[in-house]
Design an enzyme around this catalytic site. Structure first.
Site, PDB file in Angstrom:
ATOM      1  CG  HIS A 195      -3.076 -45.068 -14.810  1.00  0.00           C
ATOM      2  ND1 HIS A 195      -4.000 -45.436 -13.868  1.00  0.00           N
ATOM      3  CD2 HIS A 195      -2.126 -46.057 -14.804  1.00  0.00           C
ATOM      4  CE1 HIS A 195      -3.622 -46.583 -13.300  1.00  0.00           C
ATOM      5  NE2 HIS A 195      -2.494 -46.984 -13.856  1.00  0.00           N
ATOM      6  CG  HIS A 240       0.716 -46.346 -10.344  1.00  0.00           C
ATOM      7  ND1 HIS A 240       1.602 -47.400 -10.440  1.00  0.00           N
ATOM      8  CD2 HIS A 240      -0.343 -46.686 -11.113  1.00  0.00           C
ATOM      9  CE1 HIS A 240       1.109 -48.313 -11.245  1.00  0.00           C
ATOM     10  NE2 HIS A 240      -0.074 -47.907 -11.670  1.00  0.00           N
ATOM     11  CD  GLU A 252      -2.388 -48.924  -9.090  1.00  0.00           C
ATOM     12  OE1 GLU A 252      -3.062 -48.291  -9.916  1.00  0.00           O
ATOM     13  OE2 GLU A 252      -1.838 -49.997  -9.375  1.00  0.00           O
TER      14      GLU A 252
HETATM   15  C1  GLA Z   1      -2.043 -50.036 -13.204  1.00  0.00           C
HETATM   16  C2  GLA Z   1      -2.778 -50.937 -14.096  1.00  0.00           C
HETATM   17  C3  GLA Z   1      -1.849 -51.936 -14.693  1.00  0.00           C
HETATM   18  C4  GLA Z   1      -0.713 -51.232 -15.397  1.00  0.00           C
HETATM   19  C5  GLA Z   1      -0.018 -50.308 -14.441  1.00  0.00           C
HETATM   20  C6  GLA Z   1       1.034 -49.496 -15.139  1.00  0.00           C
HETATM   21  O1  GLA Z   1      -1.741 -50.618 -12.018  1.00  0.00           O
HETATM   22  O2  GLA Z   1      -3.860 -51.575 -13.474  1.00  0.00           O
HETATM   23  O3  GLA Z   1      -2.536 -52.743 -15.591  1.00  0.00           O
HETATM   24  O4  GLA Z   1      -1.188 -50.514 -16.466  1.00  0.00           O
HETATM   25  O5  GLA Z   1      -0.931 -49.444 -13.863  1.00  0.00           O
HETATM   26  O6  GLA Z   1       1.890 -50.268 -15.909  1.00  0.00           O
END
Ligand code: GLA
Length: 382
Positions: free
Chosen positions: A141, A215, A345
């Site tokens: 991210h 997110h 997402e």
């Molecule tokens: C995304 C990732 C997950 C986790 C979340 C945040 O969705 O794919 O594995 O890291 O973000 O906790």
């Protein structure tokens, strides 16, 4: 300044200070009288030296979306159930402080590259770029301080049939190890059809990978009310990207048919969850062929709320809130335990910079990165 002027200045300076603080704290509301849509700007707090604001977009059905220009975070979505009772359907905090002290990406804009890049490394035009490894051995991210922690320039606009919040941020060359300056614009639009649209745009001055998403963690029964295992979910995907134990795609696109990953027909999230090690946290290869269309639908049987997801992106990360562990105390003092929220997402595939066979994620100067996602809220009659 002579003595008289100095005395006069000292006498009125505190007044100006108080007036400007008052202006800062005072909510400003813009209304579109005809369609009864409003956008309200409230002072939300400070992040370092910067003032942060909370923008509340409201339509004529009473649906309300609050977004802060810190991380572009959607802090709440008040959506009606079948009886017309409004409930906040996204996880988050009561105040800016909660977001500043660290959280698992509640509601935010994620970038420069959403999801994982293996070992925090990729090669572009013969050069190896190194990024932070902030998720075990991998980059996640956008790194230590991704777009979710930036203060975005915000412009609120009221149009005849919708309210807009335009967020802009320029990511400097080298930020978090990524090449080139990147101008990013994310526009949230709410209309009277209970549709929240998100337009993403970016332009660069050096080739760079870009993958932007939102997110939000949804719980259509209400944030903090319980787990999401009884929500029914449909995802328009025939395949998913198989991952290794650190959630990096192996490159294989595997058919979902006859596997726990099959959401082509709506099923309860909890139905096959036990058969997936660690829970769902996978990228689904959407059937939309890059065309903006409906790709997922979630339904909560008690409130009968429905969330439909539309996108032009080739993938969607379905994450069943596996890492939520009760350490987060969210809105109204409610605690978010494992599976208390789920994310959808919309995105390009994880680790695409290291997978030339995946849809292209490298933006080059002169090109415009562009995509659109929409979350639509409704209720089901029977
Ligand atoms: C995304 C990732 C997950 C986790 C979340 C945040 O969705 O794919 O594995 O890291 O973000 O906790």
């Amino acid at each position: 300044m002579n003595d008289y002027r100095l005395v006069r200045f000292l006498a009125i300076a505190p007044l100006f200070f108080l007036l400007s603080c008052n202006r800062l704290q005072k909510p400003v509301e813009k209304t579109n009288a005809k369609d009864l849509m409003t956008i309200k700007k409230d002072y939300y707090g400070n992040a370092g030296d910067s003032n942060v604001y909370l923008y509340t977009l409201k339509n004529n059905k009473g649906l309300e979306v609050a977004i802060t220009n810190y991380g572009g975070i959607i802090t709440s979505i008040l959506a009606p159930d079948r009886e017309g009772h409004f409930e906040d359907v996204v996880l988050g905090f009561d105040s800016l402080g909660g977001y500043l002290s660290g959280h698992p990406y509640f509601g935010c804009i994620v970038g420069r590259y959403a999801n994982r890049i293996a070992r925090g490394k990729f090669e572009l035009d013969g050069k190896i770029y190194k990024l932070a490894t902030n998720n075990g051995p991998n980059h996640l991210h956008g790194g230590e301080e991704g777009f979710d922690k930036k203060i975005w320039k915000a412009t609120d606009i009221v149009k005849s049939d919708s309210v807009y919040l335009v967020l802009e941020y320029t990511s400097p060359d080298g930020e978090e190890g990524y090449p080139g300056n990147l101008d990013v614009k994310v526009t949230y639009v709410l209309n009277n059809e209970n549709e929240l649209k998100i337009y993403y745009e970016a332009q660069c001055d050096k080739p760079t990978p870009v993958n932007l998403t939102n997110h939000s963690y949804f719980n259509l029964a209400g944030a903090g009310s319980g787990n999401i295992l009884d929500h029914e979910l449909m995802i328009e995907a025939d395949k998913y990207t198989v991952v290794d134990e650190t959630l990096i795609p192996t490159g294989e696109l595997r058919p979902v048919e006859n596997t726990p990953m099959d959401f082509k027909n709506s099923k309860k999230i909890g139905k096959d969850l036990d058969q997936v090690k660690g829970g769902f946290d996978h990228n689904f290869v959407l059937n939309n062929k890059g065309k903006f269309s409906k790709v997922a639908e979630a339904f909560e049987p008690i409130s009968r709320r429905v969330l439909e997801v539309f996108t032009s992106e080739p993938g969607i990360q379905f994450y069943s809130g596996n890492f939520l562990d009760g350490t987060e105390t969210g809105k109204n003092n409610k605690t978010y335990h494992k599976h208390y929220g789920f994310c959808l997402e919309t995105q390009h595939f994880p680790d695409s910079p290291n997978h030339p066979e995946f849809p292209e994620v490298i933006l080059t100067p002169g090109e415009i990165y562009q995509h659109q996602t929409m979350y639509k809220f409704s209720t089901r009659k029977e």
